[in-house]
Design an enzyme around this catalytic site. Structure first.
Site, mmCIF file in Angstrom:
data_model
loop_
_atom_site.group_PDB
_atom_site.id
_atom_site.type_symbol
_atom_site.label_atom_id
_atom_site.label_comp_id
_atom_site.label_asym_id
_atom_site.label_seq_id
_atom_site.Cartn_x
_atom_site.Cartn_y
_atom_site.Cartn_z
ATOM 1 C CE1 TYR A 144 -6.949 -11.743 -36.615
ATOM 2 C CE2 TYR A 144 -5.160 -10.762 -35.367
ATOM 3 C CZ TYR A 144 -6.402 -10.662 -35.941
ATOM 4 O OH TYR A 144 -7.110 -9.493 -35.850
ATOM 5 C CG ASP A 239 2.128 -11.358 -39.261
ATOM 6 O OD1 ASP A 239 2.728 -10.535 -38.531
ATOM 7 O OD2 ASP A 239 0.889 -11.511 -39.250
ATOM 8 C CE LYS A 267 -0.114 -7.871 -31.410
ATOM 9 N NZ LYS A 267 -0.496 -8.991 -32.230
HETATM 10 C C1 LIG Z 1 -1.563 -8.809 -33.462
HETATM 11 C C2 LIG Z 1 -1.215 -9.401 -34.755
HETATM 12 C C3 LIG Z 1 -1.594 -8.814 -35.978
HETATM 13 C C4 LIG Z 1 -2.525 -7.639 -36.045
HETATM 14 O O1 LIG Z 1 -1.996 -6.502 -35.460
HETATM 15 P P1 LIG Z 1 -3.016 -5.354 -34.976
HETATM 16 O O2 LIG Z 1 -2.109 -4.256 -34.529
HETATM 17 O O3 LIG Z 1 -3.843 -5.953 -33.887
HETATM 18 O O4 LIG Z 1 -3.831 -4.963 -36.141
HETATM 19 C C5 LIG Z 1 -1.107 -9.357 -37.151
HETATM 20 N N1 LIG Z 1 -0.314 -10.438 -37.137
HETATM 21 C C6 LIG Z 1 0.058 -11.036 -35.997
HETATM 22 C C7 LIG Z 1 0.965 -12.217 -36.042
HETATM 23 C C8 LIG Z 1 -0.402 -10.565 -34.770
HETATM 24 O O5 LIG Z 1 -0.082 -11.200 -33.643
#
Ligand SMILES: *Cc1c(COP(=O)(O)O)cnc(C)c1O
Length: 428
Positions: A144, A239, A267
């Site tokens: 994701y 990511d 995060k």
């Molecule tokens: C949470 C998450 C996102 C998206 O971040 P948001 O701040 O919710 O838009 C993208 N990549 C990974 C791996 C994530 O866990």
């Protein structure tokens, strides 16, 4: 536990907010529960509006690595707020956070702040496309990367097929450039590149996947990806929105010793305020407006409060490398405890752990990619979740999420958690 006030809030919320929630994971619907409404949080605990006290293993989905309302972050905030809440102009704190990220992360020369992980990955892909002049991208089933159109592509598509949108509203035309490969399966990537020669701008991956439950990439797989990207002049994007500053101060790149061309953060870097960032080598990042032609902007990007908290948290983590040792030990302790319980009751389930992230998969086979998690026993998960929830242990209400640990979780609390998990698993 009683949830009358949460339920009343939820009914009200459903009238004005779609599904009553501002992000779908909060709905608790995959665990057959109504959402929890939080009153406040402190350390490892969340307190709901009904006065229930939970040991929190969601930790705001990652940012709360030191626990909730840590004095390091809350002290002196009044003074910071009194200096103004947003300028929409430059401020020195942005430099400090950029320095900290560039310093921490291998292979990153420059970084641009945004407001969420979604924005970070979306922008990184635009830059990679602008830099290479190519349109196609590769992502992996089960990873994701936020909810931007080109990344919201169905897991389930095979390597050589075009992705199909996960959501109505995402045009086929947009996702036709998103190719989906199998995690931990280098041959699927090789085949995909071969079928789309000189057309692929970038490969984006969660080097430690946290959104199909916790699935680590094999080191060899990441090394092979790195090599392949070099040979084919494809930009490799990690990511690290979950793994960055959590698995190690230098994220999964440091953990594996594999350096990407670009990386995305979120995060933890905002310590709980809405922050994301993307960075890369200078030549790539020079493409970003206003130094280059690739447009990307944000009214609140680099917000002074968010920068201030991010700087405080990252500075602390930099100065206290023992945080990672402690989190690794606590993670391993929980994992071993859960494995012992599984052995005692002859349950075939799989417990995965990496540092402060854990997932108990309700399946009996080895898990390497999304295909392996698709058939987990949903009923067993729901029963497990509900028992924990009823007994004050809050984990993510979905079998495809991680448990998040913070330094605020004490050994006594981990032991207590294990005793509740034992009862929950005994009942299956
Ligand atoms: C949470 C998450 C996102 C998206 O971040 P948001 O701040 O919710 O838009 C993208 N990549 C990974 C791996 C994530 O866990």
């Amino acid at each position: 536990m009683m949830h009358q006030r949460s339920e009343a809030f939820f009914q009200q919320a459903c009238k004005k907010i779609p599904g009553g929630v501002n992000s779908p994971v909060r709905a608790f619907s995959s665990a057959n529960e109504t959402p929890l409404f939080v009153d406040h949080a402190s350390g490892s605990h969340i307190y709901d509006v009904d006065g229930n006290d939970y040991l929190d293993y969601i930790c705001s989905w990652g940012p709360m690595i030191l626990g909730h309302a840590h004095p390091l972050l809350t002290n002196h905030m009044q003074e910071v707020i009194e200096k103004g809440i947003s300028y929409g102009l430059c401020a020195p704190e942005e430099l400090v956070l950029a320095d900290l990220i560039v310093d921490a992360y291998p292979g990153i020369d420059m970084v641009r702040m945004v407001n969420s992980g979604t924005e970070a990955t979306m922008s990184a892909i635009r830059v990679a496309r602008g830099y290479t002049g190519k349109d196609k991208i590769i992502k992996f089933e089960g990873c994701y990367h936020g909810h931007s159109d080109c990344l919201l592509v169905s897991s389930g598509s095979g390597a050589l097929t075009f992705g199909t949108p996960t959501s109505p509203g995402v045009p086929e035309d947009v996702v036709k450039n998103t190719l989906v490969c199998e995690y931990n399966h280098i041959d699927s990537v090789k085949a995909c590149i071969k079928a789309n020669p000189h057309e692929i701008a970038c490969i984006i991956i969660e080097p430690i996947a946290g959104n199909m439950g916790l699935v680590n990439a094999d080191k060899k797989f990441l090394q092979d990806l790195r090599k392949l990207c070099e040979e084919e002049k494809i930009i490799l994007i990690f990511d690290e929105v979950i793994s960055g500053f959590r698995i190690a101060y230098g994220g999964a790149a440091q953990y594996y010793g594999v350096t990407p061309d670009m990386a995305c953060f979120g995060k933890i870097i905002g310590a709980g305020l809405p922050v994301g960032a993307y960075g890369g080598k200078k030549a790539i990042m020079d493409m970003v407006s206003p130094s280059g032609p690739v447009y990307q902007a944000g009214t609140l990007s680099g917000n002074p409060l968010a920068m201030h908290l991010g700087v405080r948290l990252l500075t602390y983590l930099k100065q206290h490398p023992q945080v990672y040792e402690e989190l690794n030990q606590k993670g391993a302790y929980l994992k071993e405890g859960i494995q012992d319980i599984l052995n005692e009751y002859n349950l075939p389930y799989q417990i995965h752990q990496c540092g402060s992230l854990l997932t108990l998969f309700f399946t009996d086979h080895t898990i390497k990619s999304y295909r392996d998690v698709k058939d987990i026993d949903q009923k067993a998960f729901v029963s497990y979740f509900q028992y924990l929830y009823d007994h004050g242990i809050l984990i993510a209400p979905s079998p495809y999420e991680c448990m998040f640990l913070s330094t605020a979780h004490t050994m006594e609390e981990l032991d207590h958690t294990l005793s509740i998990i034992k009862e929950a698993l005994k009942r299956l």
